[in-house]
Design an enzyme around this catalytic site. Structure first.
Site, PDB file in Angstrom:
ATOM      1  N   GLU A  67      -0.585  -9.298  -0.546  1.00 13.95           N
ATOM      2  CA  GLU A  67      -2.007  -9.576  -0.288  1.00 13.95           C
ATOM      3  C   GLU A  67      -2.810  -9.584  -1.589  1.00 13.95           C
ATOM      4  O   GLU A  67      -3.701 -10.405  -1.788  1.00 13.95           O
ATOM      5  CB  GLU A  67      -2.555  -8.548   0.704  1.00 13.95           C
ATOM      6  N   ALA A  75       0.860  -1.179   0.000  1.00 12.51           N
ATOM      7  CA  ALA A  75       0.000   0.000   0.000  1.00 12.51           C
ATOM      8  C   ALA A  75       0.900   1.233   0.000  1.00 12.51           C
ATOM      9  O   ALA A  75       2.050   1.168   0.444  1.00 12.51           O
ATOM     10  CB  ALA A  75      -0.887  -0.019   1.230  1.00 12.51           C
ATOM     11  N   GLY A  93       0.626  -5.002   1.045  1.00 13.05           N
ATOM     12  CA  GLY A  93      -0.575  -5.063   0.215  1.00 13.05           C
ATOM     13  C   GLY A  93      -0.307  -5.687  -1.148  1.00 13.05           C
ATOM     14  O   GLY A  93      -1.226  -6.235  -1.766  1.00 13.05           O
ATOM     15  N   GLU A 123       4.657  -5.017   7.176  1.00 15.01           N
ATOM     16  CA  GLU A 123       3.903  -3.922   7.796  1.00 15.01           C
ATOM     17  C   GLU A 123       4.346  -3.637   9.227  1.00 15.01           C
ATOM     18  O   GLU A 123       4.335  -2.487   9.678  1.00 15.01           O
ATOM     19  CB  GLU A 123       2.395  -4.237   7.805  1.00 15.01           C
TER      20      GLU A 123
HETATM   21  C1  HXC Z   1       5.072   4.386  -1.266  1.00 14.60           C
HETATM   22  C2  HXC Z   1       6.977   3.433  -2.067  1.00 14.60           C
HETATM   23  C3  HXC Z   1       6.618   2.184  -1.497  1.00 14.60           C
HETATM   24  C4  HXC Z   1       5.384   2.118  -0.800  1.00 14.60           C
HETATM   25  C5  HXC Z   1       8.501   1.951  -2.501  1.00 14.60           C
HETATM   26  N1  HXC Z   1       8.147   3.233  -2.664  1.00 14.60           N
HETATM   27  N2  HXC Z   1       7.593   1.296  -1.784  1.00 14.60           N
HETATM   28  N3  HXC Z   1       6.209   4.513  -1.949  1.00 14.60           N
HETATM   29  N4  HXC Z   1       4.654   3.248  -0.697  1.00 14.60           N
HETATM   30  N5  HXC Z   1       4.931   0.974  -0.267  1.00 14.60           N
HETATM   31  C6  HXC Z   1       8.871   4.285  -3.383  1.00 14.60           C
HETATM   32  C7  HXC Z   1      10.067   4.767  -2.593  1.00 14.60           C
HETATM   33  O1  HXC Z   1       9.651   5.699  -1.628  1.00 14.60           O
HETATM   34  C8  HXC Z   1      10.900   5.376  -3.683  1.00 14.60           C
HETATM   35  O2  HXC Z   1      10.379   6.627  -4.034  1.00 14.60           O
HETATM   36  C9  HXC Z   1      10.668   4.439  -4.856  1.00 14.60           C
HETATM   37  O3  HXC Z   1       9.421   3.758  -4.574  1.00 14.60           O
HETATM   38  C10 HXC Z   1      11.743   3.398  -5.014  1.00 14.60           C
HETATM   39  O4  HXC Z   1      11.892   2.735  -3.779  1.00 14.60           O
HETATM   40  P1  HXC Z   1      13.317   2.527  -3.064  1.00 14.60           P
HETATM   41  O5  HXC Z   1      13.036   2.283  -1.611  1.00 14.60           O
HETATM   42  O6  HXC Z   1      14.237   3.617  -3.394  1.00 14.60           O
HETATM   43  O7  HXC Z   1      13.815   1.191  -3.782  1.00 14.60           O
HETATM   44  P2  HXC Z   1      14.780   0.069  -3.207  1.00 14.60           P
HETATM   45  O8  HXC Z   1      15.908   0.689  -2.442  1.00 14.60           O
HETATM   46  O9  HXC Z   1      15.096  -0.817  -4.353  1.00 14.60           O
HETATM   47  O10 HXC Z   1      13.916  -0.745  -2.122  1.00 14.60           O
HETATM   48  C11 HXC Z   1      12.803  -1.490  -2.539  1.00 14.60           C
HETATM   49  C12 HXC Z   1      11.937  -1.853  -1.314  1.00 14.60           C
HETATM   50  C13 HXC Z   1      11.588  -0.594  -0.528  1.00 14.60           C
HETATM   51  C14 HXC Z   1      12.675  -2.860  -0.444  1.00 14.60           C
HETATM   52  C15 HXC Z   1      10.686  -2.532  -1.891  1.00 14.60           C
HETATM   53  O11 HXC Z   1      11.070   0.385  -1.432  1.00 14.60           O
HETATM   54  C16 HXC Z   1      10.579  -0.814   0.543  1.00 14.60           C
HETATM   55  O12 HXC Z   1      10.890  -1.349   1.610  1.00 14.60           O
HETATM   56  N6  HXC Z   1       9.326  -0.379   0.326  1.00 14.60           N
HETATM   57  C17 HXC Z   1       8.269  -0.453   1.293  1.00 14.60           C
HETATM   58  C18 HXC Z   1       7.796  -1.875   1.447  1.00 14.60           C
HETATM   59  C19 HXC Z   1       6.708  -1.964   2.497  1.00 14.60           C
HETATM   60  O13 HXC Z   1       6.919  -1.663   3.674  1.00 14.60           O
HETATM   61  N7  HXC Z   1       5.503  -2.361   2.089  1.00 14.60           N
HETATM   62  C20 HXC Z   1       4.356  -2.491   2.964  1.00 14.60           C
HETATM   63  C21 HXC Z   1       3.587  -1.210   2.912  1.00 14.60           C
HETATM   64  S1  HXC Z   1       2.317  -1.165   4.109  1.00 14.60           S
HETATM   65  P3  HXC Z   1      11.269   7.971  -3.939  1.00 14.60           P
HETATM   66  O14 HXC Z   1      10.307   9.036  -4.369  1.00 14.60           O
HETATM   67  O15 HXC Z   1      11.725   8.063  -2.535  1.00 14.60           O
HETATM   68  O16 HXC Z   1      12.386   7.714  -4.903  1.00 14.60           O
HETATM   69  C22 HXC Z   1       1.097  -2.066   3.431  1.00 14.60           C
HETATM   70  C23 HXC Z   1      -0.124  -2.118   4.276  1.00 14.60           C
HETATM   71  C24 HXC Z   1      -1.092  -3.107   3.754  1.00 14.60           C
HETATM   72  O17 HXC Z   1       1.172  -2.565   2.372  1.00 14.60           O
HETATM   73  C25 HXC Z   1      -2.298  -3.075   4.571  1.00 14.60           C
HETATM   74  C26 HXC Z   1      -3.501  -2.883   3.798  1.00 14.60           C
HETATM   75  C27 HXC Z   1      -3.368  -2.783   2.382  1.00 14.60           C
END
Ligand code: HXC
Length: 256
Positions: A111, A65, A108, A131
């Protein structure tokens, strides 16, 4: 409808939806879910389509998400808007849906993949429910579906630590049906989807409904449901066609 965050293609009887917010690794915001739902509605209504594929990019199926969108959400807002309810459209799709996952399928994103009927994974796929590292927990079925796919121990470890699972582990654990070299993922998904789309449409849809029923009910009730649906298939022209084709040693031509 003109889409900005997804790409939609038709390949014969197969509908392909590609999540396409590369700048955010396909993070799932309101717009992408709205567009995904509209594309699903369109493919469900299209009588020419028999199977749907949901995929992302080489780097990410979806990294979860959209954290930037969620960070200022408040409890009353999430409750009143019933945040996440709109995501359930995918799990209500009646036609078969295949997830073709390369790269990150996190939070998400994982999911969403689990809402599909089965997951084909590229050898680059990484699955996780991270998460907890953001101070929340899975909210789109992760604690429920992941547990049913891989069992309590692995699901609990993944949800409590946020550890990612690679494609080989995901296959061993039963999360994905098969692992495919990344370069071939979409072609292979299209081939599998074309096989399904060539089957009897009602039989494929009833088979999906029956397998899904096993998640929702007891074995006795599930077996009873299956038998009723199985009996109903003898009302289909496709049953006569399929069995005649076998006896006559020819390829069946299902009309649906
Ligand atoms: C918003 C995101 C994002 C996310 C990545 N980006 N994941 N933006 N929401 N979930 C954005 C980053 O901010 C960045 O933008 C760009 O995408 C590239 O990501 P990087 O982090 O620079 O890439 P990398 O170093 O290769 O790392 C990849 C990654 C990391 C390991 C996937 O991006 C990451 O940990 N993302 C979050 C994963 C996460 O926690 N997901 C769960 C979300 S909560 P900028 O503009 O900074 O360059 C969830 C809740 C679900 O899903 C519940 C109900 C749906």
């Amino acid at each position: 409808m003109a889409y900005e965050t997804i790409l939609v293609e038709t390949h014969g009887k197969v509908g392909l939806i590609r999540l396409n917010r590369p700048q955010a690794l396909n993070a799932l915001n309101r717009q992408i879910i709205t567009e995904l739902n509209a594309a699903l509605d369109a493919f469900e209504a299209d009588t020419g389509i028999g199977c749907i594929i949901l995929t992302g990019s080489e780097k990410a199926f979806a990294a979860g998400a959209d954290i930037k969108e969620m960070q200022d959400f408040t409890y009353p807002q999430t409750y009143l808007d019933d945040f996440i309810a709109s995501w359930e459209r995918l799990s209500r799709t009646r036609k078969p849906v295949i997830a073709a996952v390369a790269g990150f399928a996190l939070g998400g994103g994982c999911e969403l993949a689990m809402m599909c009927d089965f997951i084909l994974a590229a050898d680059t796929a990484k699955f996780g429910q991270p998460e907890i590292k953001l101070g929340v927990m899975p909210g789109a079925g992760g604690t429920q579906r992941l547990t049913r796919f891989v069992g309590k121990s692995k699901a609990m470890e993944m949800c409590l630590t946020g550890r990612f699972m690679d494609a080989a582990e995901a296959e061993r654990a039963g999360l994905v049906s098969r692992v495919i070299p990344a370069a071939d993922l979409v072609d292979e998904a299209l081939k599998v989807a074309a096989v399904i789309a060539d089957m009897s449409r009602p039989v494929a849809m009833m088979t999906k409904e029956s397998v899904n029923r096993s998640y929702e009910t007891t074995l006795t009730e599930g077996i009873r449901f299956e038998r009723r649906v199985f009996h109903s298939m003898f009302a289909l022209a496709d049953q006569k066609e399929g069995m005649s084709a076998f006896v006559e040693k020819r390829k069946p031509n299902f009309g649906g």
